[in-house]
Scaffold this motif. Sequence first.
Motif, PDB file in Angstrom:
ATOM      1  N   PRO A  14       3.753   4.790  -1.673  1.00  0.00           N
ATOM      2  CA  PRO A  14       3.630   4.358  -0.277  1.00  0.00           C
ATOM      3  C   PRO A  14       3.944   2.876  -0.114  1.00  0.00           C
ATOM      4  O   PRO A  14       4.530   2.469   0.892  1.00  0.00           O
ATOM      5  CB  PRO A  14       2.167   4.662   0.069  1.00  0.00           C
ATOM      6  N   GLY A  15       3.590   2.071  -1.114  1.00  0.00           N
ATOM      7  CA  GLY A  15       3.786   0.630  -1.025  1.00  0.00           C
ATOM      8  C   GLY A  15       5.248   0.215  -1.033  1.00  0.00           C
ATOM      9  O   GLY A  15       5.573  -0.898  -0.647  1.00  0.00           O
ATOM     10  N   TYR A  16       6.138   1.121  -1.481  1.00  0.00           N
ATOM     11  CA  TYR A  16       7.555   0.773  -1.502  1.00  0.00           C
ATOM     12  C   TYR A  16       8.160   0.826  -0.100  1.00  0.00           C
ATOM     13  O   TYR A  16       9.202   0.252   0.141  1.00  0.00           O
ATOM     14  CB  TYR A  16       8.328   1.713  -2.433  1.00  0.00           C
ATOM     15  N   ARG A  17       7.506   1.546   0.803  1.00  0.00           N
ATOM     16  CA  ARG A  17       7.986   1.686   2.187  1.00  0.00           C
ATOM     17  C   ARG A  17       9.441   2.137   2.231  1.00  0.00           C
ATOM     18  O   ARG A  17      10.263   1.538   2.929  1.00  0.00           O
ATOM     19  CB  ARG A  17       7.813   0.375   2.979  1.00  0.00           C
ATOM     20  N   SER A  58       0.910   0.849  -3.861  1.00  0.00           N
ATOM     21  CA  SER A  58       0.020   1.202  -2.753  1.00  0.00           C
ATOM     22  C   SER A  58       0.396   0.451  -1.483  1.00  0.00           C
ATOM     23  O   SER A  58       1.013  -0.611  -1.531  1.00  0.00           O
ATOM     24  CB  SER A  58      -1.424   0.872  -3.120  1.00  0.00           C
ATOM     25  N   TYR A  59      -0.005   1.013  -0.348  1.00  0.00           N
ATOM     26  CA  TYR A  59       0.209   0.345   0.933  1.00  0.00           C
ATOM     27  C   TYR A  59      -0.365  -1.070   0.908  1.00  0.00           C
ATOM     28  O   TYR A  59      -1.545  -1.256   0.614  1.00  0.00           O
ATOM     29  CB  TYR A  59      -0.557   1.070   2.043  1.00  0.00           C
ATOM     30  N   ALA A  60       0.454  -2.061   1.223  1.00  0.00           N
ATOM     31  CA  ALA A  60      -0.078  -3.409   1.466  1.00  0.00           C
ATOM     32  C   ALA A  60      -0.442  -3.428   2.951  1.00  0.00           C
ATOM     33  O   ALA A  60       0.147  -4.171   3.746  1.00  0.00           O
ATOM     34  CB  ALA A  60       0.962  -4.455   1.129  1.00  0.00           C
ATOM     35  N   ILE A  61      -1.438  -2.588   3.297  1.00  0.00           N
ATOM     36  CA  ILE A  61      -1.786  -2.361   4.707  1.00  0.00           C
ATOM     37  C   ILE A  61      -1.780  -3.680   5.484  1.00  0.00           C
ATOM     38  O   ILE A  61      -2.282  -4.684   5.014  1.00  0.00           O
ATOM     39  CB  ILE A  61      -3.202  -1.738   4.817  1.00  0.00           C
ATOM     40  N   LEU A 108       0.831  -2.106  12.564  1.00  0.00           N
ATOM     41  CA  LEU A 108       0.203  -0.951  11.925  1.00  0.00           C
ATOM     42  C   LEU A 108       0.763   0.348  12.497  1.00  0.00           C
ATOM     43  O   LEU A 108       0.997   1.312  11.782  1.00  0.00           O
ATOM     44  CB  LEU A 108      -1.302  -1.037  12.178  1.00  0.00           C
ATOM     45  N   ILE A 133       3.107   0.633   9.586  1.00  0.00           N
ATOM     46  CA  ILE A 133       1.925   0.564   8.710  1.00  0.00           C
ATOM     47  C   ILE A 133       1.872  -0.709   7.871  1.00  0.00           C
ATOM     48  O   ILE A 133       0.876  -1.410   7.870  1.00  0.00           O
ATOM     49  CB  ILE A 133       1.806   1.797   7.788  1.00  0.00           C
ATOM     50  N   ALA A 134       2.957  -1.016   7.183  1.00  0.00           N
ATOM     51  CA  ALA A 134       2.958  -2.168   6.284  1.00  0.00           C
ATOM     52  C   ALA A 134       4.389  -2.470   5.873  1.00  0.00           C
ATOM     53  O   ALA A 134       5.264  -1.630   6.036  1.00  0.00           O
ATOM     54  CB  ALA A 134       2.129  -1.859   5.042  1.00  0.00           C
ATOM     55  N   SER A 135       4.615  -3.660   5.337  1.00  0.00           N
ATOM     56  CA  SER A 135       5.900  -3.976   4.729  1.00  0.00           C
ATOM     57  C   SER A 135       5.803  -3.688   3.231  1.00  0.00           C
ATOM     58  O   SER A 135       4.712  -3.499   2.702  1.00  0.00           O
ATOM     59  CB  SER A 135       6.265  -5.440   4.981  1.00  0.00           C
ATOM     60  N   ALA A 136       6.954  -3.662   2.559  1.00  0.00           N
ATOM     61  CA  ALA A 136       6.986  -3.308   1.136  1.00  0.00           C
ATOM     62  C   ALA A 136       6.079  -4.228   0.325  1.00  0.00           C
ATOM     63  O   ALA A 136       6.061  -5.442   0.529  1.00  0.00           O
ATOM     64  CB  ALA A 136       8.412  -3.369   0.611  1.00  0.00           C
ATOM     65  N   ALA A 137       5.324  -3.639  -0.610  1.00  0.00           N
ATOM     66  CA  ALA A 137       4.353  -4.401  -1.396  1.00  0.00           C
ATOM     67  C   ALA A 137       4.995  -5.210  -2.534  1.00  0.00           C
ATOM     68  O   ALA A 137       4.655  -6.386  -2.711  1.00  0.00           O
ATOM     69  CB  ALA A 137       3.285  -3.461  -1.955  1.00  0.00           C
TER      70      ALA A 137
END
Lengths: 485, 485
Positions: free
Chosen positions: A329-332, B153-156, B350, B354-358
Amino acid sequence: MRTMTENRIDRTPLYEEVAGRIIYLVEEGTLKPGERVPSLRDFSRQQQVSLNTVKEAYALLEDRRVLEARPQSGYYVCSRLPEVPREAAPNLPAINPTEVTISEMGRMIMRDVLNPNLIQLGAAIPNPEHLPMEKLSRMLASETRRHKVQSVSYAITPGSEKLRKEIARRMLKAGATLRPDQLIITTGCMEAVFLALRATCHPGDTVAIESPGYYNVLRLIEELGLRALEIPSTPSEGISLEALRYALEQTRVAAAIVIPNFNNPLGAQMPEARKRELVELLESYDIPLIEDDIYGDLAFADERPTVAQSYSRNDSVLLCSSFSKTLAPGYRVGWIAPGRYYDQVERLKLTFNIASAAPTQLAVAEFLANGGYDHHLRATRRIYAQKVALLGEAVGRHFPVGTRVTRPKGGFALWVELPAGCDSMRLYALAIKEGITIAPGPIFSATDKFRNYLRINAAFWSERTEGAIQTLGRLATELLAGRPD
Amino acid sequence: MRTMTENRIDRTPLYEEVAGRIIYLVEEGTLKPGERVPSLRDFSRQQQVSLNTVKEAYALLEDRRVLEARPQSGYYVCSRLPEVPREAAPNLPAINPTEVTISEMGRMIMRDVLNPNLIQLGAAIPNPEHLPMEKLSRMLASETRRHKVQSVSYAITPGSEKLRKEIARRMLKAGATLRPDQLIITTGCMEAVFLALRATCHPGDTVAIESPGYYNVLRLIEELGLRALEIPSTPSEGISLEALRYALEQTRVAAAIVIPNFNNPLGAQMPEARKRELVELLESYDIPLIEDDIYGDLAFADERPTVAQSYSRNDSVLLCSSFSKTLAPGYRVGWIAPGRYYDQVERLKLTFNIASAAPTQLAVAEFLANGGYDHHLRATRRIYAQKVALLGEAVGRHFPVGTRVTRPKGGFALWVELPAGCDSMRLYALAIKEGITIAPGPIFSATDKFRNYLRINAAFWSERTEGAIQTLGRLATELLAGRPD
């Protein structure tokens, strides 16, 4: 210059030692704030280390805000070590979520993801344990090393060509015949759905959506000034075509958002005949279908189901997905095949953020090409099938009599119906105090339905989770018994 | 399983050899499409290699679509090797850009970035040669290795805390006192401006913007159903406060977008007193200022200028920036400090993706902390100052008499005024045929101004570019002389 992070051996790198000497001189008071420190050349001679080492040391001290460089003059001790202002006290979540808006509740659940002390039964995030972290991070490293310029440059929309080719190749298995130039890479599936809605609807328009439906999409509809028309869905067949047909006779609808495969939160898989019927019905009204297939790869059966898009005859399906549930998910890394809305979606994406991050696109493309994605999927699907089954059984053991639970055929979410009168918003508040986050039913509707429902994420099932389910069951029982909270 | 990419030594890894034997058997016809191949165990025994090697070989063949796995049954030769549909013929750009819309022209220039055969004088992209590619890719690798779970993981939203801390620390130098919890990470500066506009304006509202102004922002304004109020700007002082004051007396304005430091395309730096005056003027009308500081770090002077935000008294500035001009546009790491619009911006981000790439957030944070960013900036600023000067001189040498050019104090773009009657849209069309892309003046306005202007990117200045400038000068001269095109 070498980086600090690479020196993970015990011995401190020389330039850090040299930097340490400067820090010592500053702390001791030999070098005063505002004072000029020895030139690179002088200090290199004094300390008998190379000029490069001193350069690295000074650069590090500059990063640390111990020194500052003044061009054409040299390095000075920072006159005042700037301090980052302290964090404000965190905004505490409202004690009683029945008082927060449904929209605010959705944000709270997303934010719960960041709290490592919570047992994550709320947001539908995959368990990192089941993601190929090692291999992905190796591929991220090797791909960016191999394609240096490409990895720092804009992957201008539509995005990485290799990635689009791999996605097109994979989607053949789902019955979709797509050319790479019909795909656009997005920042996750959420952005794909956002762009699809923007391309097909105008403020004030009505969007048909499954009920219960994914809360982030409901918020998106609200944010775009659209109206949600909630069409009942069942765990066995997904969106009710009978209800949809009736609604379309009554109301003008600008677009429909449907998750035909393992929808969120029901986990329903639409039978193939109904997918075809859905597409035909919408096409007869010339209504675009925004198809979210994010869970399609997580079928528990041997074969992944087809996408409804495969039944489209006039290119009116905007197919959206991502690798957030299966890879990272973090790779978006998400994508959209917008059909005849390609031009609008491309223009919007380019205007809103130009492109999605390049390095993660390269890594996912390489994983799809050479990472054993099918192999990985088989293992993951087996694991989630088992966890979903175990969690369902645990709910049966611990929840109040009268509780019902879905038996999804894919994904990793369970939809739980509590006995009437058991308020899941209150259950959320009680559960948070016990270190557990859940997704209460009302956030899956814009019209305050599903008070006595909740969604539980099975991805984190473990023995620790059994305890959490037991706790949830106890709290629900107490709520039913009228325990004051 | 090891990955192909890691085996860069000459010797083919064993599992590839084993895979090669299967491919041989398929090509030779021993194994027919649809036929079951030997089980892992059998083949491992037959070939006298480990079970794991065969597993890796079969997984690779599955990736390559030579084999397919059927659960509980084994591996089979793919019955039909699926082919990715061929790319459609590329859409050729319109021959005569005077016939394309201004908006389409902006997209063409962005797409030109992807064409490696063009000399890139168009889009304002940095030269990869001056980006710290090596160090960044090493940090990307080491950070994702070190923070495995975090990187997948999501960098929410609001995004990486370490990154927000580093940005807050750096912005002290620009006079901005920001807490990390006042910052939100975005997918580049463009997304930051997009969110800022969405948070402050409603469809139909009017937005004040510099003229000439950045074309992507003009397109954004159009896309959001807003109206652009173009306020004249000068290369010496930036946006005209006199004109802005007059306009505000006449018209209701919902927000203003200004680039006080090295604006695009003029390269103007507003004097400090005028920044203060700008903020005071807007605050007196309670109009939020969307400040784009993307070029702030690229001052040619020793000190980076302050941001206008530092003069704000009521938190009404939404400060936007990114590392796209200094570190890596492809990383898509931008940020916004939305002031009193924090809640709206956070909610929108959000909801939209949701988030940008971590991983790229982790890499940039580490670069800011330990990568010698200031050191890198000093080198880059020196290079761009020189290139801008050389390009300006070349324009003087090769362009028609009467041509004027800016002398920017930062960034890497030059704004060129051709003699009246010289149409830069036609110049674009002629230049493309010679393998050169430029940014014609009209895209920097929503009202068809600047026909005889163009922006030239100096980042790619080299001896090769001197030739391109000579060509552009010749084409402009011919256009003036009435050469038919």
